[in-house]
Design a protein around this motif. Structure first.
Motif, mmCIF file in Angstrom:
data_model
loop_
_atom_site.group_PDB
_atom_site.id
_atom_site.type_symbol
_atom_site.label_atom_id
_atom_site.label_comp_id
_atom_site.label_asym_id
_atom_site.label_seq_id
_atom_site.Cartn_x
_atom_site.Cartn_y
_atom_site.Cartn_z
ATOM 1 N N VAL A 1 -32.721 -30.060 -21.789
ATOM 2 C CA VAL A 1 -32.174 -31.375 -21.845
ATOM 3 C C VAL A 1 -33.139 -32.433 -20.915
ATOM 4 O O VAL A 1 -33.305 -32.158 -19.910
ATOM 5 N N THR A 2 -33.569 -33.502 -21.527
ATOM 6 C CA THR A 2 -34.132 -34.596 -20.863
ATOM 7 C C THR A 2 -33.617 -35.688 -21.344
ATOM 8 O O THR A 2 -33.395 -35.986 -22.438
ATOM 9 N N LEU A 3 -33.320 -36.688 -20.532
ATOM 10 C CA LEU A 3 -32.642 -37.923 -20.612
ATOM 11 C C LEU A 3 -33.459 -38.916 -19.909
ATOM 12 O O LEU A 3 -33.851 -38.619 -18.632
ATOM 13 N N ILE A 4 -33.823 -40.097 -20.620
ATOM 14 C CA ILE A 4 -34.486 -41.209 -20.053
ATOM 15 C C ILE A 4 -33.597 -42.383 -20.069
ATOM 16 O O ILE A 4 -32.769 -42.673 -21.192
ATOM 17 N N THR A 5 -33.341 -43.000 -19.262
ATOM 18 C CA THR A 5 -32.326 -44.176 -19.250
ATOM 19 C C THR A 5 -32.976 -45.431 -18.455
ATOM 20 O O THR A 5 -33.753 -44.997 -17.554
ATOM 21 N N GLU A 6 -32.398 -46.477 -18.733
ATOM 22 C CA GLU A 6 -33.103 -47.820 -17.988
ATOM 23 C C GLU A 6 -32.516 -47.841 -16.748
ATOM 24 O O GLU A 6 -31.215 -47.957 -16.360
ATOM 25 N N ARG A 7 -33.462 -48.328 -15.703
ATOM 26 C CA ARG A 7 -32.855 -48.326 -14.173
ATOM 27 C C ARG A 7 -31.821 -49.249 -14.110
ATOM 28 O O ARG A 7 -31.115 -48.830 -13.151
ATOM 29 N N LYS A 8 -32.038 -50.428 -14.566
ATOM 30 C CA LYS A 8 -30.805 -51.409 -14.233
ATOM 31 C C LYS A 8 -29.647 -50.877 -14.697
ATOM 32 O O LYS A 8 -28.531 -51.473 -14.127
ATOM 33 N N GLN A 9 -29.433 -50.382 -15.706
ATOM 34 C CA GLN A 9 -28.130 -49.857 -16.450
ATOM 35 C C GLN A 9 -27.636 -48.614 -15.548
ATOM 36 O O GLN A 9 -26.474 -48.410 -15.334
ATOM 37 N N ALA A 10 -28.633 -47.759 -15.146
ATOM 38 C CA ALA A 10 -28.146 -46.554 -14.546
ATOM 39 C C ALA A 10 -27.492 -46.709 -12.946
ATOM 40 O O ALA A 10 -26.767 -45.947 -12.736
ATOM 41 N N ASP A 11 -27.585 -48.077 -12.611
ATOM 42 C CA ASP A 11 -27.168 -48.169 -11.213
ATOM 43 C C ASP A 11 -25.485 -48.374 -11.381
ATOM 44 O O ASP A 11 -24.881 -48.223 -10.340
ATOM 45 N N GLY A 12 -24.955 -48.838 -12.658
ATOM 46 C CA GLY A 12 -23.781 -48.896 -12.624
ATOM 47 C C GLY A 12 -22.833 -47.740 -13.062
ATOM 48 O O GLY A 12 -21.789 -47.987 -13.352
ATOM 49 N N THR A 13 -23.398 -46.459 -13.010
ATOM 50 C CA THR A 13 -22.728 -45.316 -13.455
ATOM 51 C C THR A 13 -23.385 -44.007 -12.882
ATOM 52 O O THR A 13 -24.528 -44.313 -12.229
ATOM 53 N N ASP A 14 -22.572 -43.117 -12.988
ATOM 54 C CA ASP A 14 -23.138 -41.767 -12.267
ATOM 55 C C ASP A 14 -23.280 -40.676 -13.575
ATOM 56 O O ASP A 14 -23.214 -39.534 -13.381
#
Length: 754
Positions: free
Chosen positions: A447-460
């Motif tokens: 499993v590899t997940l790439i997500t956007e940095r500014k969005q990732a800060d609002g969730t765990d």
């Protein structure tokens, strides 16, 4: 694997490949609680926070994460495989051979027997079996059953039923029993049941291979597929296309397809702000093409979104769709339907940020079943009754949120993964999906997940994936201030593509208007896999191995983005270098970069360069009067990826000249000699922040410093002794002045302390 401290470092801007800081086209900036009455109680309890999806983030500033992540568990060895929930009691051949192809289950022998039963006209056994597996996978992707001739049945499917009719055949106006054409008005509640979804081949397939007219009962589709493959024939259907920004020109492809329209174009766009698309719609209407438009009402009310007002004033048929399911629910679609035959969709908004600097995907679909579903969705946006009915196509399905439960389909795909899941998702906040990916990683799926940095800060949610052993890459697209890794796709087991406009959040799945495609198409999956590799190379180069993402290519699509803040209307910015694609050092033939109000002062462009090449280049500004302004400093050196993977090159127009000062002065014990002046490098006249000069050990009484300052200007400065106590003793006399040159060479400055 990027997890634990590596993930925390990425959130602080460390270990992200040296890209410049930036932001996202943050349509869904992290933020506030959603409408709790409409939220799933479990999801609300687990997340506690939800993004506001109704904001166009091109105007949102950077939002950089700071949270650390607990180290992930070690990945377990490959082991058991969890099958899809709700698997039918009588498996379809596509499902069986998907497992047989992977060496799972006893169905391999049955497939081989089926091909051999065709007799001496069949191709050699090995080739025939390979073809059978491939076609069975395709058949299973759109619900076609194993033909009776290969299952021991005759004239019926294996369950004993008749071969189904195609949807729309045998009923007036192409409607199914219990439904009405959208042009015939609302459907009474008494008739609003879920239409029966049949399996069928496009009409042109039947016509091409020998049947004429419109048969009441179609031949067994997989048998036809097998016969065509075994005995020859052309392509059975138009394959979906994909373009990937910023390396490929999504806008040019979309505009070309719009220009091909002859009768009608229906547009559903969350964020419509591109002047190029505006002019394209005007041109369509001018030659008699019917154009209808739906935009999101919440986005349209924002002061920077004015094109909807212009279109309305110009007389276009435009609807502002108000999604009231939740305070943050939006009409988030990004699709267009052309002549009822072609669909454009994906993550790509019609605006400058998507076109020039974002990581985006544009999909082109020509499957009649899928196109019909998008037409139905467009009609619903304009007032037709909403029907829960996932659109079925030859390669898979499309599910529209919220009525078609797209999250259920996504969860089933993840739980059915056997080898790997690669996901690139701008806003990844749904904890059920996160747990499914975590569990997949724990059972041995890569499993590899790439997500956007500014969005990732609002969730765990991303941390849940990392905790299960998944690789998580937090991307910071720094091509411009508000650029983003804006993708919303996944590739499962190298053959299933999941894509569309939908982010992976509760609001997207349960309240907003979204589309989620699930297409079993190995060729398309290969394209998305290569695009995923470009993301890994850009945002986590230490984890990139080109062999993981497809064969090497002779050329690499290359994205350039440079800040050139001093440009004025009428200026052009060119990238000129020692390769023909960059003009062979001729500015008249250099690569022209582009900007837009949403990305300025960034200028961006794209070009294909030979894999493995080292290209020398420089930026040039061509003024409106034709004069040229070359950037200063040494030539830039661009290292093109040796495997042909997408390459991103970022920077700023260089205006700095190195001033090499040599000052003769008598040393002063306990004090430091500094240059202080009207440039930030010289402290802006603050002695505490001046540039220090160091005494040359080989030449006592000679103090030296190399100071970078902007060229083409007059510098004002003085020499100052700064005592250990902080007291400053300025040299006598007036301010010194220096005309800084504009050449690509250091400037020597020799002085005597006054």
């Amino acid at each position: 694997m990027l997890c634990g401290q590596a993930l925390a470092d990425q959130r602080r801007g460390v270990g992200d490949g040296g890209e410049e800081d930036g932001g996202g086209d943050a349509e869904e900036p992290p933020g506030r609680l959603a409408d709790e009455e409409l939220r799933d109680p479990e999801q609300a309890a687990e997340e506690g926070r939800e993004e506001e999806e109704g904001v166009d983030g091109e105007e949102q500033g950077p939002h950089l994460g700071r949270r650390s992540v607990e180290p992930a568990e070690d990945r377990p060895a490959l082991g058991t495989v969890e099958h899809l929930e709700g698997e039918p009691r009588r498996p379809e051949v596509g499902h069986l051979l998907a497992h047989a192809h992977l060496g799972v289950g006893p169905q391999r022998d049955e497939a081989e027997r089926g091909v051999r039963s065709l007799g001496p006209l069949a191709r050699p056994r090995e080739e025939g079996v390979a073809v059978a597996r491939k076609l069975a996978l395709e058949a299973g992707a759109h619900g076609l059953h194993w033909p009776g001739s290969l299952r021991g049945a005759s004239g019926a499917n294996a369950s004993g039923g008749a071969v189904p009719r195609a949807p729309g055949r045998g009923h007036p106006d192409g409607a199914q029993p219990g439904t009405r054409s959208l042009e015939r008005g609302p459907v009474p509640n008494s008739e609003r049941r879920r239409p029966q979804r049949h399996n069928f081949l496009p009409e042109q397939t039947i016509a091409r291979y020998g049947s004429c007219g419109r048969p009441a009962v179609r031949p067994s589709a997989p048998a036809l597929l097998l016969l065509v493959a075994l005995f020859g024939g052309g392509p059975l259907r138009a394959q979906p296309e994909a373009r990937f920004a910023p390396y490929e020109d999504c806008g040019a492809r979309a505009l070309a397809l719009l220009a091909s329209a002859r009768q009608r174009v229906d547009v559903a766009q969350y964020n419509l702000r591109s002047e190029a698309f505006h002019q394209a719609l005007l041109a369509l209407r001018a030659r008699g093409v019917r154009v209808r438009i739906v935009v999101d009402a919440k986005s349209a009310r924002r002061p920077w979104n004015t094109l909807d007002d212009v279109l309305e004033a110009e007389g276009f048929d435009l609807v502002r769709y108000e999604n009231t399911r939740s305070a943050y629910a939006i009409m988030h679609h990004k699709f267009a339907v052309i002549d009822g035959q072609t669909v454009l969709t994906g993550s790509y908004n019609w605006n400058g940020t998507a076109q020039l600097v974002n990581d985006e995907a544009l999909l082109v679909l020509r499957d009649p079943g899928l196109v019909s579903a998008y037409e139905r969705e467009f009609a619903e946006l304009r007032g037709a009754p909403e029907v829960s009915d996932p659109g079925q196509g030859a390669l898979g399905e499309v599910r529209f949120a919220p009525e078609d439960a797209p999250r259920d389909a996504l969860l089933a795909a993840i739980r059915g993964a056997q080898r790997r899941v690669r996901a690139a998702v701008f806003a990844f906040k749904d904890r059920r999906v996160a747990r499914a990916l975590r569990d997949a990683a724990r059972r041995g799926v890569e499993v590899t997940l790439i997500t956007e940095r500014k969005q990732a800060d609002g969730t765990d949610a991303d941390e849940l994936v990392a905790a299960g052993g998944g690789r998580v890459i937090v991307a910071a697209n720094r091509s411009s201030t508000y650029s983003a890794m804006h993708h919303k796709f996944a590739v499962v087991d190298d053959e299933l593509v999941i894509a569309g406009a939908s982010n992976w959040t509760w609001t997207a799945f349960s309240a907003s208007n979204e589309d989620l495609l699930l297409l079993r198409a190995p060729d398309l999956a290969a394209r998305f896999t290569a695009a995923f590799g470009a993301l890994v190379r850009r945002y986590a180069p230490q984890a990139f191995d080109p062999a993981d993402y497809g064969p090497s290519l002779p050329e690499a699509p290359t994205h350039f983005a440079f800040e050139v803040p001093f440009t004025r209307p009428g200026d052009a910015v060119l990238l000129v270098g020692d390769h023909p694609a960059l003009g062979s050092w001729d500015p008249a033939r250099g690569l022209a970069l582009e900007t837009s109000p949403s990305v300025f002062p960034t200028w961006a462009g794209r070009v294909r360069l030979p894999a493995g090449a080292r290209i020398a280049c420089k930026l040039v500004v061509r003024r409106a009067d034709g004069s040229l302004r070359w950037e200063l400093g040494a030539d830039r050196a661009v290292e093109v990826d040796s495997a042909g993977t997408g390459t991103a090159v970022l920077g700023a127009f260089r205006e700095l000249v190195e001033l090499r000062f040599r000052v003769r002065a008598r040393p002063r014990p306990g004090a430091e000699l500094r240059l202080v002046g009207d440039d930030p490098a010289l402290g802006n006249w603050d002695p505490a922040r001046g540039w220090p000069l160091r005494e040359d050990p080989a030449a006592p009484g000679a103090f030296r410093a190399a100071v970078p300052v902007p060229g083409r200007r007059t510098l004002r400065f003085k020499l100052v002794w700064v005592e250990g106590s902080g007291d400053a003793r300025w040299e006598a006399g007036p301010d010194r002045t220096l005309a800084v040159h504009d050449r690509d060479a250091p400037q020597e400055v020799v002085l005597d302390l006054r």
